[in-house]
Design an enzyme around this catalytic site. Structure first.
Site: not given
Ligand code: URA
Length: 434
Positions: A82, A168, A183
């Protein structure tokens, strides 16, 4: 227990219990708690922060708000990747087929672009026919048959995160360590990852502006990973200037394909090899970073990574004739050079300002329902540290609306700062946190 009590408690700087966190996550997911109340709570979390225990409880409540994928039937170690977000970040498009070609099993759910950062799912959808919205069965079949599948967040995974992330974004509460950590980790837990490699971007075009806050975010995600039994490594990478040479959906796909054919920008290669090395080690393919990088480089040069990308596109319904001949892709109506107004060294190319500019050309969404224009963007000819002559080409603007050309050129000439002195060029890999 009421949502009003929970908001007041966090507003007053107190810690929320596991039950209170589950109450608001479950209520919000089911639509029983209003957006404005959760917005108030999120703002209170943003300002007052959360303890480690609260962050873990928030992550688990969000991960359990929908389906949690069980990929055990694959009998493989699932290593997920990620990024905390960036501009020109085409790493997943190159890295994931590349590691899959080395034997890593890849089951990847990618996000869409929101605000100034791009999203891999939008980029993949620039390939005619490519389906990012597979059913769970199709997704697992592709992983079984070819060792890789890349889809959007279309499955019912961590739906609470999807709702909260959009909220957000609408209330200026993205840049918060507890909220980003929960998140990202909730999505990784829900999508069945066993081990996780995270690219934590740092700098002007990242949510974390300096190394100290990026390290705090990394520490938090590693802690959550460890409590959830998922080994996690975070690689801090520079995001002051865009990564590679192109920014914009289709333009980045083309850069990624060329990279998989062996023509890869140095900074992109640094990130791909570092993240890839940890993915290979987590999958048990090798124990050593250097050896892992050699294997990855070999598959970049011998075309195995490229072949895996072709297999992926085909399996997801995409038309591979576009990949084998990039000239088949549609282009924007206007492709105009941007000339340097002076001579000197490029000292700054602010990634956030460039991301915002490309977004305003139509490549990104201002509102979540906006349709994106896949052909627009910028291809740079230069990076920070390069010398340019007066009137030399800095890059090419790809736009579809002629009225955007002049203002975009002016903005770019302001964004790209040129000075007489050669600047110190930052390293791409800033730190590795385990
Ligand atoms: N990427 C995500 O998946 N969530 C976030 O809050 C910021 C970046």
């Amino acid at each position: 227990m009421t949502i009003l009590d929970i908001i007041a408690k966090k507003r007053d700087g107190k810690s929320l219990t596991k039950e209170e966190i589950e109450f608001f996550i479950n209520g919000y997911t089911k639509g029983e708690i209003a957006d404005y109340q959760v917005a108030a709570l999120i703002m209170a979390i943003y300002i007052k922060g959360m303890t480690d225990e609260e962050i873990v409880n928030l992550t688990l409540a969000m991960a359990n708000s929908g389906e949690v994928l069980d990929l055990k039937e694959l009998n493989k170690v699932i290593v997920d990747k990620h990024s905390t977000g960036g501009v020109g970040d085409k790493v997943s498009l190159i890295l994931l087929p590349l590691v899959a070609s080395c034997g890593v099993t890849v089951a990847k759910m990618s996000g869409r672009g929101l605000g100034f950062t791009g999203g891999t799912a939008d980029k993949l959808e620039s390939i005619p026919g490519y389906r990012t919205n597979l059913e769970v069965k199709e997704f697992i079949n592709n992983v079984k048959n070819i060792g890789i599948s890349m889809i959007s967040q279309s499955l019912n995974l961590a739906p609470a995160d999807k709702k909260i992330y959009e909220l957000r974004d609408a209330i200026s509460c993205v840049e918060s360590i507890p909220l980003i950590a929960s998140s990202i980790m909730s999505k990784k837990i829900a999508s069945g990852a066993d081990k996780i490699v995270i690219d934590v971007t740092v700098g002007k075009g990242a949510f974390m502006k300096d190394e100290k806050s990026a390290k705090m975010l990394a520490d938090e995600m590693i802690k959550i990973g460890s409590l959830a039994g998922k080994e996690t490594v975070c690689i801090l990478t520079n995001m002051d200037e865009p990564l590679g040479y192109s920014v914009g959906n289709l333009l980045e796909v083309k850069e990624a394909v060329k990279a998989l054919q062996g023509h890869i920008a140095e900074d992109v290669k640094d990130v791909v090899l570092e993240l890839g090395a940890y993915m290979l080690m987590f999958a048990g393919i090798t124990k050593n970073v250097e050896e892992a990088k050699d294997i990855l480089e070999m598959n970049l040069v011998n075309g195995k990574g490229y072949e895996k990308f072709i297999e992926l596109v085909k399996a997801q319904g995409g038309d591979t004739s576009y990949i084998s001949d990039l000239d088949n892709f549609e282009t924007s109506k206007y492709i105009e050079p941007i000339y340097s107004e002076e001579e000197g060294y490029i000292c700054e190319m602010d990634a956030k300002k460039i991301g915002n500019l490309v977004c305003s050309l139509g490549a990104g969404r201002i509102e979540k329902e906006d349709k994106i224009d896949k052909t627009v963007g910028i291809i740079f000819e230069k990076k920070v540290g390069d010398f340019v002559d007066k009137s030399e080409v800095l890059g090419y603007l790809h736009v579809n609306k002629s009225e955007q050309l002049e203002t975009a050129k002016e903005s770019l000439n302001e964004i790209i700062k040129i000075r007489k002195e050669k600047p110190e060029v930052k390293k791409t890999i800033i730190n590795i946190i385990k």
